[in-house]
Design a protein around this motif. Structure first.
Motif, short mmCIF file in Angstrom:
data_model
loop_
_atom_site.label_atom_id
_atom_site.label_comp_id
_atom_site.label_asym_id
_atom_site.label_seq_id
_atom_site.Cartn_x
_atom_site.Cartn_y
_atom_site.Cartn_z
N UNK A 56 0.86 -1.18 0.00
CA UNK A 56 0.00 0.00 0.00
C UNK A 56 0.89 1.23 0.00
N UNK A 57 0.81 2.03 -1.06
CA UNK A 57 1.66 3.22 -1.21
C UNK A 57 0.94 4.43 -0.64
N UNK A 58 1.75 5.44 -0.32
CA UNK A 58 1.20 6.68 0.25
C UNK A 58 0.34 7.45 -0.73
N UNK A 59 0.50 7.18 -2.03
CA UNK A 59 -0.33 7.86 -3.03
C UNK A 59 -1.71 7.24 -3.18
N UNK A 60 -1.96 6.15 -2.48
CA UNK A 60 -3.25 5.48 -2.58
C UNK A 60 -3.25 4.29 -3.50
N UNK A 61 -2.14 3.95 -4.09
CA UNK A 61 -2.05 2.80 -5.00
C UNK A 61 -1.86 1.53 -4.19
N UNK A 62 -2.63 0.50 -4.57
CA UNK A 62 -2.56 -0.80 -3.88
C UNK A 62 -2.14 -1.84 -4.91
N UNK A 63 -1.01 -2.49 -4.69
CA UNK A 63 -0.46 -3.45 -5.64
C UNK A 63 -0.23 -4.79 -4.95
N UNK A 64 -0.56 -5.88 -5.66
CA UNK A 64 -0.41 -7.23 -5.12
C UNK A 64 0.35 -8.10 -6.11
N UNK A 65 1.11 -9.05 -5.57
CA UNK A 65 1.87 -10.00 -6.36
C UNK A 65 1.54 -11.41 -5.89
N UNK A 66 1.12 -12.27 -6.83
CA UNK A 66 0.74 -13.64 -6.48
C UNK A 66 1.99 -14.50 -6.26
N UNK A 67 1.85 -15.45 -5.34
CA UNK A 67 2.90 -16.42 -5.07
C UNK A 67 2.62 -17.67 -5.90
N UNK A 68 3.07 -17.66 -7.12
CA UNK A 68 2.75 -18.74 -8.04
C UNK A 68 3.68 -19.94 -7.90
N UNK A 69 4.91 -19.71 -7.53
CA UNK A 69 5.88 -20.80 -7.44
C UNK A 69 5.74 -21.52 -6.11
N UNK A 70 5.41 -22.80 -6.17
CA UNK A 70 5.29 -23.59 -4.95
C UNK A 70 6.64 -23.98 -4.37
N UNK A 71 7.64 -24.17 -5.22
CA UNK A 71 8.94 -24.61 -4.74
C UNK A 71 9.71 -23.52 -4.02
N UNK A 72 9.41 -22.27 -4.33
CA UNK A 72 10.12 -21.17 -3.69
C UNK A 72 9.58 -20.82 -2.32
#
Length: 244
Positions: A56-72
């Protein structure tokens, strides 16, 4: 067996627990890092969950990243994923059994069969509650241990998030509903036959049995009285006279 109102209350608690467990599994805020910065595009909050990491950025932008790799992923995170998904599946199966075991429904068989079905549903809810409590407690322990033992700056440390609170509350709802359903013992079998609730007039069979029991003594008295004895055979009397 418990009353219908108590069973409906247990069903509502279990339903809230299933919804809460499903939502908590998908939420990204299992652990949260709150950072205060003076720059415009600097993140003020970082969140990590079972399936994604969000910023969550101070400018109001909300960004998400999926955890696709099971081995990592670490082993404890993979175990928590499996436990939470299994908890949701067991709780959903318990809801299906509970809908059959409710006294206010017409399906599910006789009252005794409904009691056994309700006990099975309660066991599913209790198992789902433990499958939900174990990963939540484990994850909380990991976050608190890292927060207290590492020498990282305060801006890089994480604390338990709101998803853990939802998980513990949902596990409590599932446990309460499961315990109530487990108390739905069908009890001892009485002299009255156990008919399914879908029959239209279950008392007519009892009335016919009572009428049949009243008629049996009258028929016994009719055969036991000497005036009602059957006449002797005429051929037997003739054969006795010829012998004499």
């Amino acid at each position: 067996m418990l009353s219908a109102a108590v069973q409906i209350l247990a069903f509502a608690l279990a339903l809230l627990g299933v919804l809460g467990t499903t939502v908590a599994t998908l939420l990204p805020n299992w652990k949260v890092s709150v950072n205060t910065w003076s720059h415009f595009m600097t993140p003020i909050s970082q969140m990590q969950g079972l399936w994604m990491d969000c910023v969550w950025y101070s400018s109001g932008v909300f960004s998400c990243t999926m955890k696709n790799s099971m081995l990592s992923l670490p082993a404890y995170l993979q175990t928590m994923r499996a436990a939470m998904v299994l908890s949701c599946m067991v709780a959903l199966f318990g809801l299906c059994l509970a809908s059959l075991g409710l006294k206010c429904t017409r399906w599910g068989g006789s009252h005794r069969a409904k009691g056994h079905t309700a006990i099975a549903a309660g066991g599913c809810f209790v198992l789902a509650s433990f499958l939900c409590l174990v990963p939540a407690s484990w994850f909380t322990n990991e976050v608190i241990t890292v927060f207290l033992t590492t020498d990282l700056p305060e801006s890089s440390k994480y604390q338990p998030g709101g998803a853990l609170c939802v998980t513990f509350i949902s596990a409590g709802f599932l446990l309460a509903g499961g315990v109530i359903f487990c108390l739905s013992c069908p009890g001892k079998r009485s002299g009255r036959p156990d008919y399914p609730p879908s029959s239209d007039h279950p008392d007519r069979f009892v009335v016919q049995r009572d009428v049949q029991r009243r008629r049996e003594p009258q028929m016994d008295n009719a055969y036991s009285s000497p005036s009602k004895l059957p006449p002797k055979d005429i051929k037997d009397s003739y054969s006795l006279q010829e012998y004499v």
